[in-house]
Design a protein around this motif. Structure first.
Motif, mmCIF file in Angstrom:
data_model
loop_
_atom_site.group_PDB
_atom_site.id
_atom_site.type_symbol
_atom_site.label_atom_id
_atom_site.label_comp_id
_atom_site.label_asym_id
_atom_site.label_seq_id
_atom_site.Cartn_x
_atom_site.Cartn_y
_atom_site.Cartn_z
ATOM 1 N N VAL A 278 34.521 26.939 50.614
ATOM 2 C CA VAL A 278 35.309 26.430 51.739
ATOM 3 C C VAL A 278 36.108 25.223 51.273
ATOM 4 O O VAL A 278 35.594 24.360 50.563
ATOM 5 N N SER A 279 37.373 25.157 51.675
ATOM 6 C CA SER A 279 38.204 23.971 51.466
ATOM 7 C C SER A 279 38.520 23.353 52.820
ATOM 8 O O SER A 279 39.013 24.043 53.722
ATOM 9 N N VAL A 280 38.227 22.061 52.954
ATOM 10 C CA VAL A 280 38.431 21.328 54.207
ATOM 11 C C VAL A 280 39.432 20.215 53.942
ATOM 12 O O VAL A 280 39.203 19.359 53.077
ATOM 13 N N GLY A 281 40.541 20.213 54.683
ATOM 14 C CA GLY A 281 41.591 19.236 54.458
ATOM 15 C C GLY A 281 41.282 17.862 55.008
ATOM 16 O O GLY A 281 40.283 17.632 55.701
ATOM 17 N N GLU A 282 42.166 16.926 54.718
ATOM 18 C CA GLU A 282 42.006 15.536 55.146
ATOM 19 C C GLU A 282 41.966 15.431 56.669
ATOM 20 O O GLU A 282 42.700 16.108 57.378
ATOM 21 N N LYS A 283 41.062 14.589 57.144
ATOM 22 C CA LYS A 283 40.946 14.219 58.565
ATOM 23 C C LYS A 283 40.627 15.412 59.470
ATOM 24 O O LYS A 283 40.860 15.343 60.683
ATOM 25 N N THR A 284 40.113 16.470 58.896
ATOM 26 C CA THR A 284 39.664 17.605 59.714
ATOM 27 C C THR A 284 38.262 17.319 60.230
ATOM 28 O O THR A 284 37.442 16.716 59.551
ATOM 29 N N ARG A 285 37.974 17.809 61.428
ATOM 30 C CA ARG A 285 36.669 17.577 62.066
ATOM 31 C C ARG A 285 36.011 18.931 62.343
ATOM 32 O O ARG A 285 36.598 19.796 63.019
ATOM 33 N N ILE A 296 40.421 25.516 55.602
ATOM 34 C CA ILE A 296 40.717 24.758 56.820
ATOM 35 C C ILE A 296 41.617 23.602 56.399
ATOM 36 O O ILE A 296 41.207 22.745 55.611
ATOM 37 N N GLN A 297 42.824 23.554 56.912
ATOM 38 C CA GLN A 297 43.779 22.545 56.450
ATOM 39 C C GLN A 297 43.575 21.209 57.173
ATOM 40 O O GLN A 297 42.527 20.969 57.762
ATOM 41 N N SER A 298 44.554 20.339 57.104
ATOM 42 C CA SER A 298 44.373 18.933 57.497
ATOM 43 C C SER A 298 44.462 18.718 59.010
ATOM 44 O O SER A 298 45.206 19.408 59.712
ATOM 45 N N GLU A 299 43.695 17.733 59.480
ATOM 46 C CA GLU A 299 43.722 17.235 60.859
ATOM 47 C C GLU A 299 43.515 18.361 61.879
ATOM 48 O O GLU A 299 44.167 18.415 62.918
ATOM 49 N N THR A 300 42.601 19.251 61.542
ATOM 50 C CA THR A 300 42.251 20.375 62.407
ATOM 51 C C THR A 300 40.855 20.152 62.958
ATOM 52 O O THR A 300 40.029 19.470 62.354
ATOM 53 N N VAL A 301 40.575 20.730 64.121
ATOM 54 C CA VAL A 301 39.272 20.599 64.769
ATOM 55 C C VAL A 301 38.644 21.980 64.918
ATOM 56 O O VAL A 301 39.272 22.898 65.447
ATOM 57 N N VAL A 302 37.404 22.107 64.448
ATOM 58 C CA VAL A 302 36.640 23.341 64.617
ATOM 59 C C VAL A 302 35.329 22.974 65.306
ATOM 60 O O VAL A 302 34.585 22.118 64.829
#
Length: 336
Positions: A278-285, A296-302
């Protein structure tokens, strides 16, 4: 040595992810595809890279242009931007950067990555990097003789010619000669299948005595659509799994990260299991979720997500259940 990267395409097969971001800037293991490509070429290149020319569509914008120049700077080169508004084939596209076709040059398409364990032999007239494939009808292919010299190049053959597919990375010792062959096609309106083909220019080089040989990569990684991009992310995380991939500036609370995973600066992961691949971008929650083999790219919410083989864009929101998902930038999906 110069590198020329044509990347003006609008990435229609990668929509919705390319509606706001050009395909070569989509992330693989935390870095844009084109950034990974430039780094990988630099590793096999034995000589200093002077200039990297990026051929883009004018609609990409100044922010994209600045990011591309920074990519060049990181490998010690100067970045230059060239514009292509209409697509008439690769030879046509490359000539927008005609000034860079001098001396030794590398041409690389921005939707392909590779793994290799060799140094580029710059004494060769030309090298076309290839990989064996099961279905060569979708690619340009080369035929070689008993001395491993390329004797024929065919664009998307309708009958079997060879299973050595051209992956989209080339080296030429004489950039000026290549430039003349491409210009000859334009000046004389020589098209194949409605376009000014790059293979036609290469055939022109061969007729004038250039010796082209194949370069074999260890692995060829495609980024043409969502599924293969997620798969490429998986393979790339395997390549770099010994590096520190989880940022010290990320917050991981009551969660498990199964390596290899990339987690960017400022990301927050709570009550979740992430990985592998898994790759999780900056500021993702990510909260109360189970995610594997996804980007999962940046500044996304899951939230409360069960995701696998998925790709989520920037500034997106997903609340829901089990999904194989492709969610673009700024989209909101709440599964019921």
């Amino acid at each position: 040595m110069n590198i020329i990267i044509p990347m003006a395409g609008l990435g229609k097969r990668m929509r919705p992810h390319t509606l706001t971001v050009p395909k070569p800037l989509l992330p693989i293991a935390g870095k844009p595809i084109v950034h990974r490509l430039v780094e990988d070429i630099a590793k096999v290149c034995p000589e200093k890279i002077e200039t990297i020319g990026f051929i883009i569509h004018p609609s990409f914008g100044k922010e994209v242009e600045e990011s591309l120049k920074k990519i060049a700077t990181r490998v010690g080169a100067t970045g230059k931007i060239y514009y292509q508004e209409q697509a008439f084939g690769i030879s046509h596209a490359l000539l927008f950067a005609k000034e860079l076709f001098k001396g030794k040059v590398i041409v690389a398409f921005a939707d392909t990555l590779f793994k290799a364990d060799f140094k580029l032999d710059t004494n060769q007239d030309g090298i076309i990097w290839v990989q064996k494939v099961d279905d060569p009808s979708q690619f340009g292919v080369v035929r070689i003789d008993k001395d491993s010299v390329i004797t024929e190049l065919v664009e998307k053959p309708t009958s079997f010619v060879s299973d050595l597919a051209i992956i989209g990375i080339y080296y030429f010792k004489d950039g000026e000669a290549l430039g003349r062959e491409m210009q000859y096609l334009i000046d004389n309106n020589i098209k194949d299948k409605g376009e000014f083909q790059f293979t036609s220019a290469l055939q022109g080089l061969q007729k004038k005595g250039a010796r082209l040989v194949p370069g074999q990569v260890t692995e060829w990684l495609d980024c043409g659509n969502k599924n293969v991009t997620v798969q490429t992310n998986q393979r790339y995380l395997d390549f770099i799994k010994d590096q520190q991939l989880v940022s010290s500036k990320a917050s991981v609370v009551n969660s498990v990260i199964i390596p290899p995973c990339y987690v960017g600066d400022g990301a927050v992961i709570e009550n979740s299991v992430i990985g592998p691949y898994v790759s999780v971008g900056e500021k993702t929650r990510i909260v109360d979720s189970r995610i594997k083999n996804s980007i999962i790219q940046s500044e996304t919410v899951v939230s409360q997500g069960m995701l696998e083989n998925s790709m989520l864009g920037n500034f997106a929101t997903f609340e829901g259940s089990s999904q194989d998902l492709s969610l673009g930038d700024y989209n909101v999906l709440k599964a019921t």
